[in-house]
Every structure is written in C-alpha cells, then in structure tokens.
Design a protein around this motif. Structure first.
Motif, PDB file in Angstrom:
ATOM      1  N   SER A  31      45.582  16.555 -65.313  1.00 40.65           N
ATOM      2  CA  SER A  31      46.345  16.723 -64.072  1.00 40.65           C
ATOM      3  C   SER A  31      47.520  17.655 -64.330  1.00 40.65           C
ATOM      4  N   LEU A  32      47.736  18.610 -63.431  1.00 45.68           N
ATOM      5  CA  LEU A  32      48.757  19.627 -63.650  1.00 45.68           C
ATOM      6  C   LEU A  32      49.138  20.302 -62.341  1.00 45.68           C
ATOM      7  N   SER A  33      50.150  21.172 -62.419  1.00 47.18           N
ATOM      8  CA  SER A  33      50.600  21.956 -61.264  1.00 47.18           C
ATOM      9  C   SER A  33      50.032  23.366 -61.352  1.00 47.18           C
ATOM     10  N   ILE A  34      49.613  23.892 -60.215  1.00 50.68           N
ATOM     11  CA  ILE A  34      49.203  25.289 -60.114  1.00 50.68           C
ATOM     12  C   ILE A  34      50.139  25.982 -59.133  1.00 50.68           C
ATOM     13  N   VAL A  35      50.712  27.107 -59.559  1.00 49.67           N
ATOM     14  CA  VAL A  35      51.596  27.905 -58.710  1.00 49.67           C
ATOM     15  C   VAL A  35      50.972  29.276 -58.496  1.00 49.67           C
ATOM     16  N   PHE A  36      50.953  29.719 -57.246  1.00 49.14           N
ATOM     17  CA  PHE A  36      50.531  31.072 -56.911  1.00 49.14           C
ATOM     18  C   PHE A  36      51.736  31.839 -56.384  1.00 49.14           C
ATOM     19  N   THR A  37      51.835  33.120 -56.748  1.00 45.91           N
ATOM     20  CA  THR A  37      52.900  33.979 -56.235  1.00 45.91           C
ATOM     21  C   THR A  37      52.285  35.206 -55.572  1.00 45.91           C
ATOM     22  N   ASP A  38      53.035  35.800 -54.650  1.00 43.94           N
ATOM     23  CA  ASP A  38      52.544  36.982 -53.944  1.00 43.94           C
ATOM     24  C   ASP A  38      53.732  37.789 -53.442  1.00 43.94           C
ATOM     25  N   ILE A  39      53.720  39.095 -53.670  1.00 46.70           N
ATOM     26  CA  ILE A  39      54.784  39.975 -53.183  1.00 46.70           C
ATOM     27  C   ILE A  39      54.509  40.324 -51.725  1.00 46.70           C
ATOM     28  N   VAL A  40      55.495  40.102 -50.872  1.00 50.47           N
ATOM     29  CA  VAL A  40      55.346  40.340 -49.440  1.00 50.47           C
ATOM     30  C   VAL A  40      55.408  41.839 -49.139  1.00 50.47           C
ATOM     31  N   LYS A  41      54.447  42.317 -48.350  1.00 48.32           N
ATOM     32  CA  LYS A  41      54.373  43.714 -47.903  1.00 48.32           C
ATOM     33  C   LYS A  41      54.313  44.695 -49.072  1.00 48.32           C
ATOM     34  N   SER A  42      53.642  44.303 -50.137  1.00 44.73           N
ATOM     35  CA  SER A  42      53.543  45.179 -51.306  1.00 44.73           C
ATOM     36  C   SER A  42      52.741  46.444 -51.008  1.00 44.73           C
ATOM     37  N   THR A  43      51.694  46.319 -50.180  1.00 41.40           N
ATOM     38  CA  THR A  43      50.879  47.496 -49.848  1.00 41.40           C
ATOM     39  C   THR A  43      51.722  48.566 -49.164  1.00 41.40           C
ATOM     40  N   LEU A  44      52.590  48.141 -48.242  1.00 40.99           N
ATOM     41  CA  LEU A  44      53.466  49.083 -47.548  1.00 40.99           C
ATOM     42  C   LEU A  44      54.386  49.799 -48.531  1.00 40.99           C
ATOM     43  N   TYR A  74      52.087  28.350 -68.134  1.00 35.70           N
ATOM     44  CA  TYR A  74      50.975  29.046 -68.777  1.00 35.70           C
ATOM     45  C   TYR A  74      50.404  30.051 -67.785  1.00 35.70           C
ATOM     46  N   GLU A  75      50.557  31.341 -68.097  1.00 33.83           N
ATOM     47  CA  GLU A  75      50.016  32.382 -67.222  1.00 33.83           C
ATOM     48  C   GLU A  75      48.498  32.371 -67.303  1.00 33.83           C
ATOM     49  N   VAL A  76      47.863  32.089 -66.178  1.00 35.70           N
ATOM     50  CA  VAL A  76      46.406  32.047 -66.133  1.00 35.70           C
ATOM     51  C   VAL A  76      45.853  33.453 -65.922  1.00 35.70           C
ATOM     52  N   LYS A  77      46.354  34.119 -64.884  1.00 39.95           N
ATOM     53  CA  LYS A  77      45.883  35.469 -64.594  1.00 39.95           C
ATOM     54  C   LYS A  77      46.834  36.138 -63.615  1.00 39.95           C
ATOM     55  N   GLN A  78      46.719  37.461 -63.532  1.00 44.16           N
ATOM     56  CA  GLN A  78      47.457  38.233 -62.545  1.00 44.16           C
ATOM     57  C   GLN A  78      46.445  38.874 -61.615  1.00 44.16           C
ATOM     58  N   ASN A  79      46.545  38.543 -60.329  1.00 52.08           N
ATOM     59  CA  ASN A  79      45.649  39.097 -59.320  1.00 52.08           C
ATOM     60  C   ASN A  79      46.416  40.104 -58.477  1.00 52.08           C
ATOM     61  N   PHE A  87      51.406  24.610 -64.853  1.00 47.98           N
ATOM     62  CA  PHE A  87      52.547  23.907 -65.440  1.00 47.98           C
ATOM     63  C   PHE A  87      52.143  22.466 -65.735  1.00 47.98           C
ATOM     64  N   PRO A  88      52.655  21.894 -66.829  1.00 45.22           N
ATOM     65  CA  PRO A  88      52.272  20.528 -67.199  1.00 45.22           C
ATOM     66  C   PRO A  88      52.868  19.457 -66.299  1.00 45.22           C
ATOM     67  N   THR A  89      53.958  19.774 -65.598  1.00 44.48           N
ATOM     68  CA  THR A  89      54.613  18.811 -64.715  1.00 44.48           C
ATOM     69  C   THR A  89      54.970  19.477 -63.397  1.00 44.48           C
ATOM     70  N   ALA A  90      55.225  18.649 -62.384  1.00 41.72           N
ATOM     71  CA  ALA A  90      55.694  19.188 -61.105  1.00 41.72           C
ATOM     72  C   ALA A  90      57.125  19.689 -61.240  1.00 41.72           C
ATOM     73  N   ALA A  91      57.941  18.991 -62.041  1.00 42.38           N
ATOM     74  CA  ALA A  91      59.342  19.384 -62.211  1.00 42.38           C
ATOM     75  C   ALA A  91      59.463  20.768 -62.836  1.00 42.38           C
ATOM     76  N   SER A  92      58.635  21.073 -63.838  1.00 35.15           N
ATOM     77  CA  SER A  92      58.702  22.394 -64.466  1.00 35.15           C
ATOM     78  C   SER A  92      58.258  23.481 -63.497  1.00 35.15           C
ATOM     79  N   ALA A  93      57.307  23.170 -62.616  1.00 34.59           N
ATOM     80  CA  ALA A  93      56.869  24.140 -61.610  1.00 34.59           C
ATOM     81  C   ALA A  93      57.974  24.409 -60.596  1.00 34.59           C
ATOM     82  N   VAL A  94      58.678  23.355 -60.168  1.00 36.07           N
ATOM     83  CA  VAL A  94      59.783  23.526 -59.226  1.00 36.07           C
ATOM     84  C   VAL A  94      60.890  24.365 -59.850  1.00 36.07           C
ATOM     85  N   GLN A  95      61.244  24.058 -61.103  1.00 33.46           N
ATOM     86  CA  GLN A  95      62.304  24.811 -61.762  1.00 33.46           C
ATOM     87  C   GLN A  95      61.949  26.287 -61.852  1.00 33.46           C
ATOM     88  N   PHE A  96      60.694  26.581 -62.172  1.00 34.81           N
ATOM     89  CA  PHE A  96      60.237  27.967 -62.236  1.00 34.81           C
ATOM     90  C   PHE A  96      60.408  28.659 -60.887  1.00 34.81           C
TER      91      PHE A  96
END
Length: 314
Positions: A31-44, A74-79, A87-96
């Motif tokens: 059991s773990l946390s998964i975080v996704f990030t995305d830059i807004v309007k990057s194509t523009l 732990y960086e899984v991949k860059q899309n 992240f191993p915990t929810a707290a570490s994901a929030v801090q990030f």
C-alpha cells in the motif's frame, strides 16, 4: 508572503542545477501513495517560446527530482512534462506536494516565461503572491497497486485500478491545486492517529488529542465561525463530508505530519470515464497560498463557466 520573489534572468545566464544524488532510491511496495503532476498550458508555452520553455523545464525537472528525493519519494516515470511518483506514506506525499507548490514561486524562471500569460505574476487583492512561472497541478491517491519491474525504463512500475484512478483525478484539478482522494485522506488521518497512539510528546492520549483537535489559531477560528453560522459541531461544517477531518485540520495534527500548515476543502463528487461510481475529491493548499481558493472560484475557462471550487466548499 507578498510581492515578487526571486530574480528574473536572461536565457543566456548560467544555470545552477541541483545535483542529483548517487544513492538509488528504494521503490515502495504494498500500500502506497501515487502522485501525478502536470504543467498547466505547457503546449501553449512551447509554441510561444520553445527556447525559454527548454530552460524552464530544466528548472522544473530538477526541482521535482530534488524534492522527490528529500521526501522519500520514488520517481516512477516522466510522461511528457508530468511526473508519476510513488511515496511510502500519505504524509510524505503531502509534504512533497506542499514543497513543490511553494518552491516553484521562487524559481529563477527565464524572463520570457514570466512575460507569457501562463507564467505571469498573479497576486491577490492584498498583493500576496499566488502564481509566478510554471503552474503545476497535482493529484494524489492511496491504495495497493500491482508492482512490476520494468526492464525498459529499468525502474519499478505500478499498474492496476489504483493507478488508473490516480491518473484520472488530475483531470479535475486546477492550476496550482493539490487534489486528493477520500482514500488518501483516510490514510493520512490513520497515520496521524498512529502517532497519537504511540504517545508522542505532542499528546499523551488519543482522546486528549481529539478533544484538542479543534482549530487554535485566529485564521482557523474565523473560518470555522463563517462555516458554522448555525452553531453546528465543527465536524459537521460540511454535510457532504463522510470522514471526520478535525484532526487533520488542526494545528496540532498538521505540525506532526508536515513542515507547514495547509487547508483541506471538499471539492465534490466527480465522474470519470471508465469508473462506475463518482469519486469524492478534496483539495489541499498551503496556508501561505490560501488566496488561491478565491482565484479558483473566480477563474473562467469558457464563457459562463467558473473554476472547480464552489463557494462554501469545505
């Protein structure tokens, strides 16, 4: 916090990149946390000034990787321009997530980026800084994915329904927002309660903590007063909430989870293609950037359609 932080720079100036660590991170499993990030309007931005965006992406990628490492991620991949991080915990994901939203405001962005609408400085009515440079939206979910080593990227990969849900949640996210699932908040609350049961210095008994879990600072008290005009119990300040968030909203709770205060508000139930039932989502925002809440309510994407934050949510 207000004003224009950080110094503008020319495209030709030297870059002081954060040096990556030579230590291989450990891939969390179970059991773990998964975080996704995305830059807004990057194509523009790419279309308007690819040279400036190239340098901005170097800053962005370096910051994301540095803060991933410092928060046991732990960086899984860059899309494309976004990351998938475990992240191993929810707290570490929030801090990030909190660290990233605050750190991006201080980056030494190219001047050309700051001249484009997606990267321009945005302040609230009091002059407090809300956005500057690349804007990132983020989503977090907690669950048990299928863990499988990927020989192509030479890293642990995460698959299955849990990851599919986490990836979809970012679709409901505004620029500068951290959207989390109800499962994620349940886990975060569980981690906080575990600390209470272990008898940390900040509280001796779990019951004592729950009695003290109401807001203690002026801002939170003011927020509670406005949300509870009918003198309702603080736990019932939003009838749509199905979990008790008093402990997570308290100063005592947050100071044992993260290095900075943050707001938690209900975003609502959202339907996603491929998921049978609506998903209840919440959003987090650093207390230092709470002016973004009004911004999200006021922003207009198309004629007559406002942002995803409703008045009185949370």
């Amino acid at each position: 916090m207000g004003g224009h932080r950080g110094q503008d720079r020319d495209l030709g100036s030297a870059e002081q990149a954060i040096q990556p660590s030579t230590t291989k991170p450990t891939a969390p499993q179970g059991s773990l946390s998964i975080v996704f990030t995305d830059i807004v309007k990057s194509t523009l931005i790419w279309e308007k000034d690819s040279a400036a965006m190239t340098q901005a992406m170097q800053l962005h990628d370096s910051t994301i990787r540095h803060l991933t490492e410092s928060n046991q991620g732990y960086e899984v991949k860059q899309n494309g321009d976004g990351f998938m991080i475990a992240f191993p915990t929810a707290a570490s994901a929030v801090q990030f997530c909190l660290d990233v939203q605050e750190r991006l405001l201080d980056e030494n962005w190219p001047r050309e980026i700051l001249k484009l609408p997606p990267g321009q400085v945005t302040t609230d009515s009091d002059g407090n800084l809300l956005f500057r440079g690349l804007q990132l939206r983020m989503s977090a979910h907690w669950g048990t994915p299928v863990c499988k080593w990927n020989d192509v990227i030479e890293r642990m990969d995460y698959l299955g329904p849990m990851v599919n849900r986490a990836a979809r949640f970012i679709q409901a996210t505004e620029a500068g927002q951290i959207v989390v699932s109800e499962d994620f908040l349940r886990q975060l609350r569980g981690e906080l309660e575990m600390q209470a049961e272990e008898g940390g210095e900040w509280v001796k008994e779990k019951d004592e903590f729950m009695q003290q879990s109401g807001p203690t600072d002026a801002h939170s008290s003011k927020t509670r007063a406005s949300d509870n005009s009918n003198n309702k119990d603080p736990a019932e300040n939003n009838n749509d909430e199905t979990i008790d968030l008093r402990a997570l909203r308290s100063n005592k709770g947050q100071e044992n989870l993260t290095n900075q205060r943050f707001e938690i508000q209900l975003l609502g139930d959202h339907e996603f293609r491929g998921l049978d039932e609506p998903q209840r989502l919440y959003f987090l925002v650093p207390r230092s950037l709470e002016g973004r809440v009004d911004h999200w309510h006021q922003v207009t994407h198309v004629q007559g359609v406002k942002g995803n934050v409703r008045r009185g949510s949370g």
